[in-house]
Scaffold this active site. Structure first.
Site, PDB file in Angstrom:
ATOM      1  CE  LYS A   1      42.583  64.753  17.140  1.00 39.64           C
ATOM      2  NZ  LYS A   1      43.755  65.446  17.759  1.00 39.64           N
TER       3      LYS A   1
ATOM      4  N   GLY B   1      40.011  74.234  13.208  1.00 40.32           N
ATOM      5  CA  GLY B   1      41.434  74.062  12.923  1.00 40.32           C
ATOM      6  C   GLY B   1      41.787  74.759  11.628  1.00 40.32           C
ATOM      7  CB  SER B   2      44.755  74.599   9.517  1.00 42.72           C
ATOM      8  OG  SER B   2      44.810  73.215   9.277  1.00 42.72           O
ATOM      9  CB  THR B   3      41.857  76.506   5.459  1.00 47.53           C
ATOM     10  OG1 THR B   3      41.309  77.634   6.164  1.00 47.53           O
ATOM     11  CG2 THR B   3      41.123  76.330   4.146  1.00 47.53           C
ATOM     12  NE  ARG B   4      48.318  72.115   4.357  1.00 43.28           N
ATOM     13  CZ  ARG B   4      49.349  71.797   3.581  1.00 43.28           C
ATOM     14  NH1 ARG B   4      49.648  70.544   3.387  1.00 43.28           N
ATOM     15  NH2 ARG B   4      50.096  72.722   3.042  1.00 43.28           N
ATOM     16  CB  THR B   5      43.230  70.072   9.205  1.00 44.70           C
ATOM     17  OG1 THR B   5      44.620  70.311   9.322  1.00 44.70           O
ATOM     18  CG2 THR B   5      42.899  68.770   9.889  1.00 44.70           C
ATOM     19  N   GLY B   6      40.703  71.152   7.555  1.00 45.95           N
ATOM     20  CA  GLY B   6      39.244  71.189   7.371  1.00 45.95           C
ATOM     21  C   GLY B   6      38.842  70.524   6.064  1.00 45.95           C
TER      22      GLY B   6
ATOM     23  CD  GLU C   1      33.466  78.351  13.534  1.00 44.64           C
ATOM     24  OE1 GLU C   1      34.158  79.350  13.256  1.00 44.64           O
ATOM     25  OE2 GLU C   1      32.233  78.376  13.518  1.00 44.64           O
TER      26      GLU C   1
ATOM     27  CB  CYS D   1      41.075  81.586  14.208  1.00 36.79           C
ATOM     28  SG  CYS D   1      39.773  81.967  15.398  1.00 36.79           S
TER      29      CYS D   1
ATOM     30  CD  GLU E   1      45.206  80.957  10.090  1.00 36.74           C
ATOM     31  OE1 GLU E   1      45.443  79.769   9.831  1.00 36.74           O
ATOM     32  OE2 GLU E   1      44.483  81.324  11.027  1.00 36.74           O
TER      33      GLU E   1
END
Ligand code: NAD
Length: 505
Positions: free
Chosen positions: A183, A236-241, A259, A294, A392
């Site tokens: 995706k 992707g971002s840490t929040r989505t991770g 990552e 990143c 970031e």
């Protein structure tokens, strides 16, 4: 010479499932071209039914095709043919990658597409060049690990370097014998869709590589939660991770590799070998992709004696960045991906200034038609703990902090949350090695900065920058699980037992 007219690029608006393009029926999504704000495509996102179709097709393709069980060299052959086809279509692929992203055509053509091709070749070659182990055991026992693919791998990738980061996931996962449902970001799915079509043309059996268009909230989350998925790889971002990891934990305890974001320091000592080169590296690190990288080296931590000199050189260089559309070969400062992204960057810079930060250059977003850019920005006197130092920005914004001695420099380079990458610039080898081992970062560059085109070296962060490596053989191995097989031999057993009894006495 490689500038192109964006309207000539044909975009596919469907998912790619089981070897064919497939119309989705979910909510409509508009894809805007960041370089001129035009709506380039409207697609319907893949709903849970399409996600299920893709995962089921992937599972069946694994059973039907023998992809995981046939000679690994056959996988290598398919990957090589796939690479050759992408190479043949390099220009079209580079345009497809540039047109709706923030990646300038000069970079997609010279870097993103060639590296994606190399990733297919490199991981194809891993297919029969990695192996399990045989352990030291008594003579009448063989203890082996067999490395085997997980099954269906869900891969989720971001918009900022779409083709390269997606390929860094599906190439090793497929070469390792898995099937993949990818995706990509809903903002930039086009190059991945073309890759999937080329894979089938190269002879990859239908259903082994599927690409779903859709948002993370719907399509991405449904994919991670699907019971047929055995492994989740995310960039992707840490929040989505964190959301992906939570979903994976609650829906089958699937292994994940993440990552995530970074806030990387460039630690420059007064004895750096060449301040001109350091300035070049710092400047290009924040202007490349307009800071939407990143590992952007967005925190300059510099020894006081050389700070002013270095700063002047950096400012001279960032001022040469040329804003423009991604389809112009002259562009070296591309647009930000969206207006909300630019507004966020502006808010962070404004807050830093309000708290006493001093602008050395830049500081403002600006428009060219409907495209939004951000001036390369250098800001000193930032408050410890401020958002511009902590988070970031994902824009071309550099903070500057100075130090007097080694310990102070290392303390400033440390970040409370992130640990993706770090640059260390010094001509003292002892200092370089000590700092490279102390700074908390998964990737450390000494007298260098940024990922090279080299695929051999693993890339991935510490702490909230994630875990698990992309690139390198490590990325191939992470898509295989180890099964231990313990074999007790019949014949020599009596003799072996007698020998053991002797030792035990
Ligand atoms: P993002 O986290 O918003 O989205 C990444 C992907 O996750 C997209 O495909 C998105 O649709 C999907 N997604 C969103 N919510 C989801 C959910 N709940 N479940 C499943 N999927 C979901 O990130 P972005 O804005 O696309 O990319 C920028 C971020 O990626 C930055 O933080 C950047 O540092 C990071 N990044 C990290 C690396 C690395 O190698 N460490 C490389 C590139 C980008």
């Amino acid at each position: 010479m490689h500038s192109f007219a964006p309207d000539t690029v044909e975009l596919d608006r469907r998912s790619f499932v089981d070897g064919n393009f497939l119309e989705n029926k979910g909510a409509p999504i508009e894809v805007h071209r960041p370089s001129d704000g035009k709506i380039a495509a409207v697609f319907h996102e893949a709903d849970e039914g399409v996600v299920d179709h893709a995962v089921t097709a992937a599972k069946e393709a694994l059973k039907r095709s023998g992809w995981a069980t046939a000679a690994p060299r056959q996988r290598a052959a398919v990957m090589r043919r796939w690479a050759a086809l992408v190479e043949k279509h390099s220009l079209a692929m580079a345009q497809l990658e540039s047109v709706c992203s923030s990646r300038p055509i000069a970079e997609t053509l010279e870097r993103d597409v060639p590296v994606a091709i190399e990733l297919l070749r490199f991981y194809g070659e891993c297919a029969d060049k990695t192996s399990g182990e045989v352990f030291e055991t008594p003579r009448d026992v063989w203890s082996l690990t067999l490395h085997e693919p997980y099954g269906v791998v869900a891969a989720i990738s971001p918009w900022n370097v779409p083709l390269l980061l997606a390929t860094a996931k599906f190439a090793p996962a497929l070469a390792a014998g898995n099937a993949v449902v990818l995706k990509p970001s809903e903002l930039t799915p086009f190059s991945a869709l073309r890759m999937a079509a080329l894979a089938v043309e190269a002879g990859l059996p239908h259903g082994l590589f599927n690409v779903l268009v859709g948002t993370g909230q719907h399509t991405g989350s449904a994919l991670v939660r699907h019971p047929g998925v055995s492994y989740v790889t995310f960039t992707g971002s840490t929040r989505t991770g964190a959301a992906v990891m939570t979903d994976a934990a609650h829906h089958g305890m699937k292994p994940v590799s993440l990552e995530l974001g970074g806030k990387s320091p460039q630690l420059v000592f007064a004895d750096a070998p060449d301040l001109g080169r350091v300035a070049e590296m710092v400047a290009s690190s924040i202007t490349r992709n307009s800071g939407q990288i990143c590992f952007c080296g967005s925190r300059l931590v510099v020894q006081r004696d050389v700070a002013q000199n270095l700063l002047e050189r950096i400012v001279d260089r960032v001022k040469t960045a040329r804003p423009g559309p991604t389809w112009s070969e002259a562009t070296t400062l591309p647009p930000l991906i969206s207006m909300p992204q630019a507004e966020r960057a502006q808010r962070i810079v404004d807050q830093a200034r309000a708290a006493g930060g001093e602008l050395v250059c830049g500081g403002q977003r600006f428009m060219d038609g409907k495209a939004v850019f951000f001036e390369p920005t250098v800001i000193t006197n930032v408050q410890p703990g401020s958002e511009v130092l902590r988070d970031e920005v994902f824009g071309p914004v550099l903070t500057v902090q100075t130090f007097d001695n080694y310990e102070e420099g290392l303390a400033l380079a440390a970040h409370p949350l992130y640990g993706l990458s770090a640059g260390i610039h010094t001509s003292d080898i002892d200092k370089a090695l000590a700092a490279a081992q102390s700074v908390e970062a998964g990737v450390v560059w000494v007298n260098a900065y940024g990922r090279s085109d080299d695929i051999v070296s693993p890339f991935g962060g510490f702490k909230q920058s994630g875990f698990g490596k992309d690139f390198g053989v490590a990325a191939f191995e992470k898509y295989r699980r180890a099964r231990n097989v313990w074999i007790r031999l019949g014949q020599p057993r009596a003799a072996a037992e007698a020998a053991h009894a002797e030792i035990a006495k």
